[in-house]
Design a protein around this motif. Structure first.
Motif, PDB file in Angstrom:
ATOM      1  N   ALA A 178       1.399  -5.112 -11.312  1.00  0.00           N
ATOM      2  CA  ALA A 178       2.630  -4.464 -10.624  1.00  0.00           C
ATOM      3  C   ALA A 178       3.625  -5.039 -10.514  1.00  0.00           C
ATOM      4  CB  ALA A 178       1.708  -5.087  -8.999  1.00  0.00           C
ATOM      5  N   ARG A 179       4.240  -5.955 -11.567  1.00  0.00           N
ATOM      6  CA  ARG A 179       5.441  -6.437 -11.761  1.00  0.00           C
ATOM      7  C   ARG A 179       5.819  -6.170 -13.242  1.00  0.00           C
ATOM      8  NH1 ARG A 179       5.933 -12.332 -13.143  1.00  0.00           N
ATOM      9  NH2 ARG A 179       8.050 -12.667 -13.004  1.00  0.00           N
ATOM     10  N   VAL A 208       8.153   2.905 -10.634  1.00  0.00           N
ATOM     11  CA  VAL A 208       7.533   3.118  -9.467  1.00  0.00           C
ATOM     12  C   VAL A 208       6.549   4.241  -9.139  1.00  0.00           C
ATOM     13  CG1 VAL A 208       7.772   3.066  -6.891  1.00  0.00           C
ATOM     14  CG2 VAL A 208       9.382   1.497  -8.304  1.00  0.00           C
ATOM     15  N   GLY A 212       3.066   2.782 -10.967  1.00  0.00           N
ATOM     16  CA  GLY A 212       2.461   2.115  -9.919  1.00  0.00           C
ATOM     17  C   GLY A 212       3.206   0.646  -9.879  1.00  0.00           C
ATOM     18  N   GLU A 214       5.301  -2.344  -8.678  1.00  0.00           N
ATOM     19  CA  GLU A 214       5.685  -2.896  -7.248  1.00  0.00           C
ATOM     20  C   GLU A 214       6.868  -3.647  -7.183  1.00  0.00           C
ATOM     21  OE1 GLU A 214       2.306  -4.359  -5.064  1.00  0.00           O
ATOM     22  OE2 GLU A 214       1.049  -2.290  -5.311  1.00  0.00           O
ATOM     23  N   ARG A 215       7.099  -4.581  -8.094  1.00  0.00           N
ATOM     24  CA  ARG A 215       8.308  -5.261  -8.213  1.00  0.00           C
ATOM     25  C   ARG A 215       8.958  -5.264  -9.429  1.00  0.00           C
ATOM     26  NH1 ARG A 215      10.416 -10.165  -5.609  1.00  0.00           N
ATOM     27  NH2 ARG A 215      11.479 -11.503  -7.160  1.00  0.00           N
ATOM     28  N   VAL A 261      11.749  -4.038  -4.711  1.00  0.00           N
ATOM     29  CA  VAL A 261      10.548  -4.183  -4.535  1.00  0.00           C
ATOM     30  C   VAL A 261      10.130  -3.040  -3.633  1.00  0.00           C
ATOM     31  CG1 VAL A 261       8.700  -5.412  -2.888  1.00  0.00           C
ATOM     32  CG2 VAL A 261      10.577  -6.717  -4.090  1.00  0.00           C
ATOM     33  N   ARG A 262       8.902  -2.272  -4.047  1.00  0.00           N
ATOM     34  CA  ARG A 262       8.439  -1.127  -3.743  1.00  0.00           C
ATOM     35  C   ARG A 262       8.272  -1.167  -2.246  1.00  0.00           C
ATOM     36  NH1 ARG A 262       3.097   2.212  -6.137  1.00  0.00           N
ATOM     37  NH2 ARG A 262       3.501   4.089  -4.990  1.00  0.00           N
ATOM     38  N   SER A 263       8.779  -0.229  -1.583  1.00  0.00           N
ATOM     39  CA  SER A 263       8.649  -0.328   0.126  1.00  0.00           C
ATOM     40  C   SER A 263       7.097   0.226   0.248  1.00  0.00           C
ATOM     41  CB  SER A 263       9.702   0.576   0.823  1.00  0.00           C
ATOM     42  OG  SER A 263       9.674   2.148   0.182  1.00  0.00           O
ATOM     43  N   ALA A 264       6.719  -0.358   1.196  1.00  0.00           N
ATOM     44  CA  ALA A 264       5.138   0.030   1.731  1.00  0.00           C
ATOM     45  C   ALA A 264       5.078   1.481   2.282  1.00  0.00           C
ATOM     46  CB  ALA A 264       4.715  -1.027   2.973  1.00  0.00           C
TER      47      ALA A 264
END
Length: 264
Positions: A178-179, A208, A212, A214-215, A261-264
């Motif tokens: 995710a990073r 993103v 996928g 996320e950071r 950082v990917r927003s939720a």
């Protein structure tokens, strides 16, 4: 860079055919028509179309406007198209196109190696000659095929002109899918006009949405205000300082760390 003109009926095989295919694919993806490519290379229309077809190019409708030209009319739109041999998509974002590396990019790498700052801040060899530059391009292509990284050449969005002016790379962090880490450089004569920001926006958006991630993290030299501005304009925020290791010739080993950082 002009396509080399081959003898019209001479056979092209092996490495020569691969390099010709890369050149034709890159130019077609940038907006050149098959007819223009045939004239520039001294080959027939059918030969060029067959090369493109064998390389997996998605053909445009006959007479249709080139995608890069349409993309250049909007600084906000980001789009992707099919990959060309490198296994990477072609990303478009207004001021630039991101595509896989080809051996037509060797002059760009040579110029970057002579820049006073790019080799100091990246893995590019200092004062790269043509041999070192070709090895650099070969490594980028291998990284992409092995899916160890996603290295892109940054190009201008002019139809028919896929010449690169910089590089952008996404490195997934091992054991943390995710990073990912981002790296970017632009030739000095093309800086300060928004190309770096556009490349960051395109690559971050693709990472993103398609991978996928996320950071995303980006390291910037503290003495590089243009780099800081590009990161901030692309939505990255400064989160601290990190020390880069591995190069003993660096005068400024500390880096500003930016993150998105990917927003939720």
């Amino acid at each position: 860079m002009a396509l080399s003109r081959e003898t019209k009926w001479s056979r092209v095989t092996g490495a020569a055919r691969e390099e010709l295919a890369e050149s034709l694919c890159a130019r077609y993806e940038a907006g050149a028509s098959i007819r223009v490519l045939a004239k520039a290379s001294g080959r027939s229309y059918g030969f060029v179309r067959q090369i493109l077809s064998d390389s997996g190019v998605a053909f445009r409708p006959r007479g249709g406007k080139s995608t890069p030209a349409r993309a250049a009319n909007s600084t906000d739109r980001i789009s992707t198209s099919g990959s060309v041999r490198s296994g990477l998509p072609v990303l478009r974002s207004g001021r630039c196109i991101l595509r896989g590396w080809t051996y037509e990019d060797v002059p760009t790498v040579v110029e970057a190696g002579r820049d006073p700052t790019i080799p100091m801040l990246t893995t590019l060899p200092r004062s790269s000659g043509e041999r070192d530059a070709r090895e650099f391009v070969a490594r980028q292509r291998w990284y992409a095929r092995a899916k160890l990284a996603y290295p892109f050449a940054i190009c201008l969005p002019h139809p028919g002109n896929p010449v690169s002016v910089g590089a952008a790379c996404l490195w997934p962090v091992p054991f943390d899918p995710a990073r990912a880490l981002l790296g970017l450089w632009v030739l000095d004569r093309w800086r300060r006009n928004g190309i770096g920001t556009a490349a960051l926006v395109a690559l971050a958006g693709w990472a993103v949405s398609s991978l996928g991630i996320e950071r995303l993290e980006l390291q910037v030299d503290p003495s590089d205000p243009a780099g800081r501005k590009a990161a901030e304009h692309a939505g990255f925020g400064a989160v601290g300082m990190v020390r880069r290791v591995g190069r003993s010739d660096e005068a400024r080993p500390e880096r500003l760390l930016f993150a998105l950082v990917r927003s939720a």
